[in-house]
Design a protein around this motif. Structure first.
Motif, PDB file in Angstrom:
ATOM      1  N   ASP A   8       0.860  -1.186   0.000  1.00 38.83           N
ATOM      2  CA  ASP A   8       0.000   0.000   0.000  1.00 38.83           C
ATOM      3  C   ASP A   8       0.890   1.228   0.000  1.00 38.83           C
ATOM      4  O   ASP A   8       1.912   1.242   0.692  1.00 38.83           O
ATOM      5  CB  ASP A   8      -0.899  -0.002   1.246  1.00 38.83           C
ATOM      6  N   CYS A  13      -1.767   3.091   6.625  1.00 39.93           N
ATOM      7  CA  CYS A  13      -2.514   1.855   6.382  1.00 39.93           C
ATOM      8  C   CYS A  13      -1.590   0.643   6.550  1.00 39.93           C
ATOM      9  O   CYS A  13      -1.965  -0.348   7.175  1.00 39.93           O
ATOM     10  CB  CYS A  13      -3.123   1.893   4.984  1.00 39.93           C
ATOM     11  N   PHE A  17      -2.235  -2.352   9.335  1.00 45.39           N
ATOM     12  CA  PHE A  17      -2.347  -3.766   8.954  1.00 45.39           C
ATOM     13  C   PHE A  17      -1.223  -4.582   9.570  1.00 45.39           C
ATOM     14  O   PHE A  17      -1.438  -5.666  10.099  1.00 45.39           O
ATOM     15  CB  PHE A  17      -2.284  -3.930   7.430  1.00 45.39           C
ATOM     16  N   ASP A  52      -3.293  -2.923  -2.100  1.00 46.46           N
ATOM     17  CA  ASP A  52      -4.233  -1.849  -2.413  1.00 46.46           C
ATOM     18  C   ASP A  52      -4.455  -1.853  -3.922  1.00 46.46           C
ATOM     19  O   ASP A  52      -3.575  -2.263  -4.689  1.00 46.46           O
ATOM     20  CB  ASP A  52      -3.632  -0.520  -1.956  1.00 46.46           C
ATOM     21  N   HIS A  79      -7.640  -4.727  -1.799  1.00 47.65           N
ATOM     22  CA  HIS A  79      -8.546  -3.848  -1.055  1.00 47.65           C
ATOM     23  C   HIS A  79      -8.592  -2.483  -1.715  1.00 47.65           C
ATOM     24  O   HIS A  79      -7.629  -2.026  -2.314  1.00 47.65           O
ATOM     25  CB  HIS A  79      -8.193  -3.774   0.433  1.00 47.65           C
ATOM     26  N   SER A  80      -9.787  -1.884  -1.626  1.00 52.60           N
ATOM     27  CA  SER A  80      -9.984  -0.590  -2.282  1.00 52.60           C
ATOM     28  C   SER A  80     -11.117   0.176  -1.618  1.00 52.60           C
ATOM     29  O   SER A  80     -12.074  -0.428  -1.134  1.00 52.60           O
ATOM     30  CB  SER A  80     -10.316  -0.798  -3.764  1.00 52.60           C
ATOM     31  N   GLY A  81     -10.986   1.473  -1.648  1.00 59.31           N
ATOM     32  CA  GLY A  81     -12.046   2.339  -1.145  1.00 59.31           C
ATOM     33  C   GLY A  81     -13.133   2.560  -2.172  1.00 59.31           C
ATOM     34  O   GLY A  81     -14.209   3.064  -1.852  1.00 59.31           O
ATOM     35  N   LYS A 102     -12.589  -0.945   1.629  1.00 63.59           N
ATOM     36  CA  LYS A 102     -12.070  -0.080   2.690  1.00 63.59           C
ATOM     37  C   LYS A 102     -13.231   0.731   3.240  1.00 63.59           C
ATOM     38  O   LYS A 102     -14.093   1.144   2.482  1.00 63.59           O
ATOM     39  CB  LYS A 102     -11.023   0.881   2.125  1.00 63.59           C
ATOM     40  N   PRO A 103     -13.265   1.014   4.511  1.00 64.76           N
ATOM     41  CA  PRO A 103     -12.300   0.531   5.493  1.00 64.76           C
ATOM     42  C   PRO A 103     -12.492  -0.966   5.747  1.00 64.76           C
ATOM     43  O   PRO A 103     -13.614  -1.443   5.836  1.00 64.76           O
ATOM     44  CB  PRO A 103     -12.606   1.358   6.738  1.00 64.76           C
ATOM     45  N   VAL A 104     -11.371  -1.649   5.834  1.00 66.22           N
ATOM     46  CA  VAL A 104     -11.389  -3.098   6.005  1.00 66.22           C
ATOM     47  C   VAL A 104     -11.725  -3.435   7.451  1.00 66.22           C
ATOM     48  O   VAL A 104     -11.133  -2.885   8.382  1.00 66.22           O
ATOM     49  CB  VAL A 104     -10.021  -3.705   5.616  1.00 66.22           C
TER      50      VAL A 104
END
Length: 120
Positions: A8, A13, A17, A52, A79-81, A102-104
Motif C-alpha cells: 500500500d 494503512c 495492517f 491496495d 482492497h480498495s475504497g 475499505k475501510p477493512v
C-alpha cells in the motif's frame, strides 16, 4: 509461521495492517509500491499478499498479474475504497482470491486470511 506481504502506498494503512497481523501471529513484510513488492516476492517466502488497488505506477491488478507469474498459487487479497461493480469479476479473472472494501473490517480480514491459508 505464515508470511504475509502487505502492499500500500499509504504508510499509515501499512502500519495498521502490519501491527494487527503481527499481534495475530503472522510474520509481515510491507511494501509501498508494486515494484518493491515484486522484489520482496522474488527474494522471500510469502504465503499471502494483500494489496491496495490504487497505487502510483503499478496498480493492484497489475501487481497481482506479475506476482502470480512468480508465485502462481499464492492467494492475493485486493482492497480498495472504491469498488466498482466490475472489479470483483476482473479480480477473479486475474486470479485474486478476495476483494475487500475499505475501510477493512480487521476481524473479517483475519478470518478470510486464516481460511485462505488453511485451504493452501
Amino acid at each position: 509461521m505464515k508470511y504475509i506481504l502487505i502492499v500500500d502506498d499509504d504508510r499509515d494503512c501499512l502500519g495498521m495492517f502490519r501491527n494487527f497481523l503481527v499481534q495475530e501471529g503472522f510474520s509481515v513484510q510491507c511494501a509501498t509500491s508494486g515494484e518493491e513488492a515484486l522484489s520482496i516476492l522474488k527474494d522471500s517466502s510469502i504465503h499471502l499478499m494483500i494489496t491496495d488497488l490504487n497505487m502510483p505506477k503499478m496498480n493492484g491488478i497489475e501487481l497481482a498479474k506479475k506476482a502470480l507469474i512468480l508465485l502462481p498459487f499464492m492467494p492475493i487479497f485486493l482492497h480498495s475504497g472504491s469498488i466498482s461493480p466490475e472489479l470483483p469479476l476482473l479480480a477473479e479473472v486475474v486470479g485474486i482470491s478476495r476483494v475487500l472494501a475499505k475501510p477493512v473490517n480487521p476481524c473479517a480480514m483475519l478470518e478470510a486470511i486464516r481460511n485462505e491459508l488453511r485451504e493452501n
